[in-house]
Design an enzyme around this catalytic site. Structure first.
Site, PDB file in Angstrom:
ATOM      1  N   ALA A  23       0.828  -1.213   0.000  1.00 16.25           N
ATOM      2  CA  ALA A  23       0.000   0.000   0.000  1.00 16.25           C
ATOM      3  C   ALA A  23       0.859   1.259   0.000  1.00 16.25           C
ATOM      4  O   ALA A  23       0.529   2.254  -0.656  1.00 16.25           O
ATOM      5  CB  ALA A  23      -0.930  -0.008   1.214  1.00 16.25           C
ATOM      6  N   HIS A  58       2.523  -6.483  -5.521  1.00 18.99           N
ATOM      7  CA  HIS A  58       2.218  -7.934  -5.475  1.00 18.99           C
ATOM      8  C   HIS A  58       1.776  -8.424  -6.855  1.00 18.99           C
ATOM      9  O   HIS A  58       0.868  -9.256  -6.941  1.00 18.99           O
ATOM     10  CB  HIS A  58       1.086  -8.251  -4.485  1.00 18.99           C
ATOM     11  CG  HIS A  58       1.312  -7.843  -3.064  1.00 18.99           C
ATOM     12  ND1 HIS A  58       1.915  -8.660  -2.139  1.00 18.99           N
ATOM     13  CD2 HIS A  58       1.010  -6.693  -2.399  1.00 18.99           C
ATOM     14  CE1 HIS A  58       1.945  -8.036  -0.957  1.00 18.99           C
ATOM     15  NE2 HIS A  58       1.412  -6.843  -1.090  1.00 18.99           N
TER      16      HIS A  58
END
Lengths: 246, 246
Positions: free
Chosen positions: B132, B168
């Site tokens: 994030a 990711h």
């Protein structure tokens, strides 16, 4: 509220034809409710055909509608794409297809269709949604798996059931992947939304919901998440009425 | 703008210790910039410890800060959690940890930290973010993988680089899963955001970015997505300057 909903986790199981696993369930649901004409909402389908080179979103919608029309043509169910709020207000059945949930919700709010569809479905017309279309039957789209490619005016959705569905519920990450599992993500949701029940609806399953009944379709369990409790596996033989609040 | 960024795909590779794969890179980055004290932003960590029974989000933040402090204590880097806008305005290094990106962005906007952090980092202090924290270095958080468990005031973020990172980045679905692949999702993003370049940043890789240089760290390629083009695999030996606009 009169409620006749068919909420489907996913259109297509890996390696199968489009909607093939659930087509018979959709046709049976339509026959039960005497549906001959359905209004289709294509706005989740931003990239149908997977080849957007030189194509517009309208091209994608058109491909999407044709694909769904083709599936049901031989069963005597005519599918027409939405063009206006008036379409929704006079629909005899509404079908919402999957794709990107943010884009779907963005467009439904922008076009004033969210409230019009909710009102019409609460009048009792049958509602069929798969993937994004199942998610938006819930109070919000906050249990989506999709990427926020656009920013909707609100994440509030149709509010046809009092719980949240996580479509395409998935038990494990691909081998070697360290990112959050789906269960991790839903547990994060429960931290921020303590009073909400989440149904992890696995692929190849669906929920049929009326005013006073709820039925799990398909041979796999669903997984129920509530704040402060361990997740629970529920089969089609279990009583699901707690999801409706009784 | 003076820019010193370390943007990391993920904290933890499957089966490894927290931050272990990238710890040496973070320490080297801090030494290069003479960082002894870092300000940590924990707001993505809504469920650290994975056991939220009876715990508050503040408990989760506290656990998160301790976890990060422990990783760097022996290297002489002191980590302190953010408490106010003034903390950000006087920080000598900012670290933003991973978790739920929607919650992180919700809190950064609510607490007026988004603009304060962006300003401070553009003054030249080093910025380190994973997952994030890497995503919010971009113009928006619209390439997140996370669940929209809360509704931020805006999806706009720090805008420290002129491209989007998908952290990711993942090549394939788990076996048997029929839902959209990550590439499908990024292609949907490009339909709605035609002028934006997306970097699929695989786990165990990172980007080090300055005003006029950008370097891929790690042994895996990254995957570049642009509207109307086939995706491209880029290795650490390739010139990445096109990502900075030259």
């Amino acid at each position: 509220m009169t409620r006749n909903l068919l909420l489907i986790s996913n259109s297509t199981n890996q390696g199968e034809q489009y909607l093939s696993w659930v087509k018979n369930d959709i046709v049976a649901f339509c026959r039960k409710h005497n549906v001959a004409n359905a209004l289709f909402i294509p706005y989740a389908g931003v990239n149908v055909g997977q080849s957007f080179e030189g194509k517009t979103i309208e091209d994608s919608y058109n491909l999407y509608v044709e694909r769904v029309q083709d599936v049901f043509a031989k069963d005597g169910i005519t599918v027409k794409s939405v063009e206006s709020v008036e379409n929704a207000e006079s629909a005899e059945c509404i079908i919402v297809g999957g794709g990107n949930t943010f884009h779907l919700v963005y467009e439904l709010h922008r076009l004033n269709l969210m409230d019009a569809i909710a009102k019409r479905v609460k009048e009792g017309i049958p509602y069929i949604g798969w993937s994004a279309g199942a998610n938006i039957a819930c109070p919000t789209m906050k249990t989506t798996n999709d990427m926020p490619i656009v920013e909707p005016k609100s994440l509030n959705t149709l509010n046809l059931v009092p719980f949240q569905i996580n479509p395409h519920y998935l038990d494990a990450n691909p081998a070697g992947h360290g990112g959050e599992t789906r269960e991790d993500r839903i547990r994060e949701f429960l931290v921020a939304n303590k009073d909400v029940t989440v149904v992890g609806l696995r692929e190849a399953t669906a929920l049929e919901v009326t005013d006073d009944s709820i039925k799990l379709i398909g041979s796999r369990n669903m997984r129920i998440f509530q704040s402060g409790k361990d997740p629970v596996e529920i089969s089609s033989k279990d009583d699901l009425n707690f999801l409706l609040g009784y």
